[in-house]
Design a protein around this motif. Structure first.
Motif, PDB file in Angstrom:
ATOM      1  N   VAL A  64       0.852  -1.194   0.000  1.00  0.00           N
ATOM      2  CA  VAL A  64       0.000   0.000   0.000  1.00  0.00           C
ATOM      3  C   VAL A  64       0.887   1.243   0.000  1.00  0.00           C
ATOM      4  O   VAL A  64       0.648   2.196   0.737  1.00  0.00           O
ATOM      5  N   ALA A  65       1.915   1.214  -0.812  1.00  0.00           N
ATOM      6  CA  ALA A  65       2.915   2.284  -0.828  1.00  0.00           C
ATOM      7  C   ALA A  65       2.266   3.657  -0.996  1.00  0.00           C
ATOM      8  O   ALA A  65       1.440   3.862  -1.877  1.00  0.00           O
ATOM      9  N   GLY A  66       2.653   4.583  -0.129  1.00  0.00           N
ATOM     10  CA  GLY A  66       2.166   5.952  -0.205  1.00  0.00           C
ATOM     11  C   GLY A  66       0.937   6.237   0.617  1.00  0.00           C
ATOM     12  O   GLY A  66       0.538   7.386   0.770  1.00  0.00           O
ATOM     13  N   ALA A  67       0.303   5.214   1.180  1.00  0.00           N
ATOM     14  CA  ALA A  67      -0.917   5.406   1.959  1.00  0.00           C
ATOM     15  C   ALA A  67      -0.582   5.738   3.404  1.00  0.00           C
ATOM     16  O   ALA A  67       0.400   5.246   3.954  1.00  0.00           O
ATOM     17  N   PRO A  68      -1.391   6.579   4.056  1.00  0.00           N
ATOM     18  CA  PRO A  68      -1.214   6.806   5.495  1.00  0.00           C
ATOM     19  C   PRO A  68      -1.402   5.487   6.242  1.00  0.00           C
ATOM     20  O   PRO A  68      -2.319   4.734   5.954  1.00  0.00           O
ATOM     21  N   CYS A  69      -0.508   5.219   7.216  1.00  0.00           N
ATOM     22  CA  CYS A  69      -0.589   3.935   7.904  1.00  0.00           C
ATOM     23  C   CYS A  69      -0.547   4.046   9.425  1.00  0.00           C
ATOM     24  O   CYS A  69      -0.671   3.029  10.107  1.00  0.00           O
ATOM     25  N   TRP A  70      -0.425   5.265   9.976  1.00  0.00           N
ATOM     26  CA  TRP A  70      -0.333   5.406  11.428  1.00  0.00           C
ATOM     27  C   TRP A  70      -0.270   6.880  11.774  1.00  0.00           C
ATOM     28  O   TRP A  70       0.092   7.716  10.916  1.00  0.00           O
ATOM     29  N   VAL A  71      -0.629   7.249  12.999  1.00  0.00           N
ATOM     30  CA  VAL A  71      -0.405   8.596  13.519  1.00  0.00           C
ATOM     31  C   VAL A  71       0.215   8.465  14.903  1.00  0.00           C
ATOM     32  O   VAL A  71      -0.058   7.502  15.634  1.00  0.00           O
ATOM     33  N   SER A  72       1.059   9.428  15.252  1.00  0.00           N
ATOM     34  CA  SER A  72       1.738   9.343  16.524  1.00  0.00           C
ATOM     35  C   SER A  72       1.975  10.727  17.110  1.00  0.00           C
ATOM     36  O   SER A  72       1.934  11.742  16.411  1.00  0.00           O
ATOM     37  N   LEU A  73       2.216  10.736  18.405  1.00  0.00           N
ATOM     38  CA  LEU A  73       2.521  11.964  19.132  1.00  0.00           C
ATOM     39  C   LEU A  73       3.752  11.721  19.985  1.00  0.00           C
ATOM     40  O   LEU A  73       3.832  10.733  20.713  1.00  0.00           O
ATOM     41  N   MET A  74       4.720  12.615  19.884  1.00  0.00           N
ATOM     42  CA  MET A  74       5.854  12.590  20.794  1.00  0.00           C
ATOM     43  C   MET A  74       5.624  13.670  21.841  1.00  0.00           C
ATOM     44  O   MET A  74       5.537  14.850  21.510  1.00  0.00           O
ATOM     45  N   ALA A  75       5.473  13.264  23.093  1.00  0.00           N
ATOM     46  CA  ALA A  75       5.056  14.166  24.163  1.00  0.00           C
ATOM     47  C   ALA A  75       6.181  14.385  25.165  1.00  0.00           C
ATOM     48  O   ALA A  75       7.039  13.522  25.359  1.00  0.00           O
ATOM     49  N   ARG A  76       6.148  15.535  25.795  1.00  0.00           N
ATOM     50  CA  ARG A  76       7.159  15.823  26.818  1.00  0.00           C
ATOM     51  C   ARG A  76       6.927  14.989  28.073  1.00  0.00           C
ATOM     52  O   ARG A  76       7.877  14.635  28.763  1.00  0.00           O
ATOM     53  N   ASP A  77       5.673  14.707  28.384  1.00  0.00           N
ATOM     54  CA  ASP A  77       5.327  13.934  29.572  1.00  0.00           C
ATOM     55  C   ASP A  77       4.345  12.852  29.153  1.00  0.00           C
ATOM     56  O   ASP A  77       3.171  13.117  28.907  1.00  0.00           O
ATOM     57  N   LEU A  78       4.829  11.622  29.073  1.00  0.00           N
ATOM     58  CA  LEU A  78       4.007  10.527  28.563  1.00  0.00           C
ATOM     59  C   LEU A  78       2.790  10.287  29.443  1.00  0.00           C
ATOM     60  O   LEU A  78       1.671  10.133  28.942  1.00  0.00           O
ATOM     61  N   THR A  79       2.990  10.283  30.742  1.00  0.00           N
ATOM     62  CA  THR A  79       1.877  10.015  31.655  1.00  0.00           C
ATOM     63  C   THR A  79       0.804  11.095  31.552  1.00  0.00           C
ATOM     64  O   THR A  79      -0.399  10.801  31.511  1.00  0.00           O
TER      65      THR A  79
END
Length: 268
Positions: free
Chosen positions: A19-34
């Motif tokens: 599925v080349a080129g298709a969106p496959c995930w979203v993520s967030l990098m946070a300062r405080d995971l909890t």
């Protein structure tokens, strides 16, 4: 490795090349995971389980299904706190080279993980996105019915952006599994098997004082009740940045979490 929140955290069976080129995930990098888990759990009803990348990473679940990744932002990693979409690609090295050749930036990677390889990048206007080569998360399909997230690229010029992403991600090519593009109401529309996966919209300004109007991938989370969800976000330290109605009559609200990460709520 816990600096990135790519889709390696959830086992999958379908290879990204299909599925080349298709969106496959979203993520967030946070300062405080909890703190981020507390916010999104309270606002969007997510549960969390540890990811396979270590204690600095978690996978968000809604009704038991994976929705997104949230990871702890390493202090040495100089990237903004932001929701980031990942796109499936056949070869991470090739895609990273194409990004650089077209005046984009590869900030991190490609890095190797258990189930594949990923990188964090930005396009020519500064919109941040990721690329992923490897196994994909089962049933995570942006744009499909009951999808956990929808994507809109707010960019300076949608047609220029479509050329950039098309050349990097093999959109509108003869490659098997490649996504198609069409044009609708001055937007570029990304399509796969009849489903709209993402839209690219013109008008963003890199120097805009309001971050809502700067170039970025705007991750939309569908909810049953936008008003109620906005109130929950505000009650837990989030900020409402704007409200509007889509062309098909759905309610939308632009929100920032307590860390400043922007996202959009949209009615189902």
């Amino acid at each position: 490795m816990n600096e990135t929140t790519g889709p390696a955290a959830v086992p999958g069976m379908t290879p990204s090349a299909e599925v080349a080129g298709a969106p496959c995930w979203v993520s967030l990098m946070a300062r405080d995971l909890t703190a981020s888990q507390d916010f999104y759990g309270s606002v969007l009803g997510w549960d969390f389980r540890p990811g396979e990348l270590g204690e600095g990473f978690s996978v968000a679940l809604l009704d038991g299904a994976p929705v997104a990744g949230i990871g702890a932002l390493a202090r040495t990693l100089q990237v903004a706190v932001a929701w980031t979409p990942y796109f499936a690609i056949a070869d991470a090295d090739v895609a990273a080279g194409r990004i650089r050749e077209r005046s984009g930036t590869v900030a991190v990677g490609p890095l190797a993980f258990t189930l594949g390889r990923g990188a964090l990048a930005a396009d020519r206007d500064g919109a941040v996105f990721g690329i992923w080569e490897g196994a994909l998360i089962p049933d995570w399909q942006s744009g499909h019915r009951d999808a956990p997230a929808w994507l809109l690229l707010r960019t300076r010029n949608a047609f220029d952006a479509a050329i950039f992403y098309g050349e990097v991600l093999d959109w509108a090519t003869e490659r098997p599994g490649a996504c198609d593009v069409s044009y609708e109401n001055d937007e570029v529309v990304l399509i796969s098997q009849g489903h709209v996966l993402a839209r690219l919209s013109s008008g963003a300004r890199g120097a805009a004082p309001d971050p809502v109007h700067r170039p970025r991938w705007d991750v939309h989370f569908p909810v049953a009740d936008v008003d109620r969800t906005v109130r929950a976000a505000e009650d837990h330290g989030g900020t409402l940045l704007g409200r509007h109605t889509t062309a098909d009559g759905r309610d939308e609200a632009s929100v920032s979490d307590p860390d400043g990460a922007l996202f959009t709520l949209i009615s189902r």
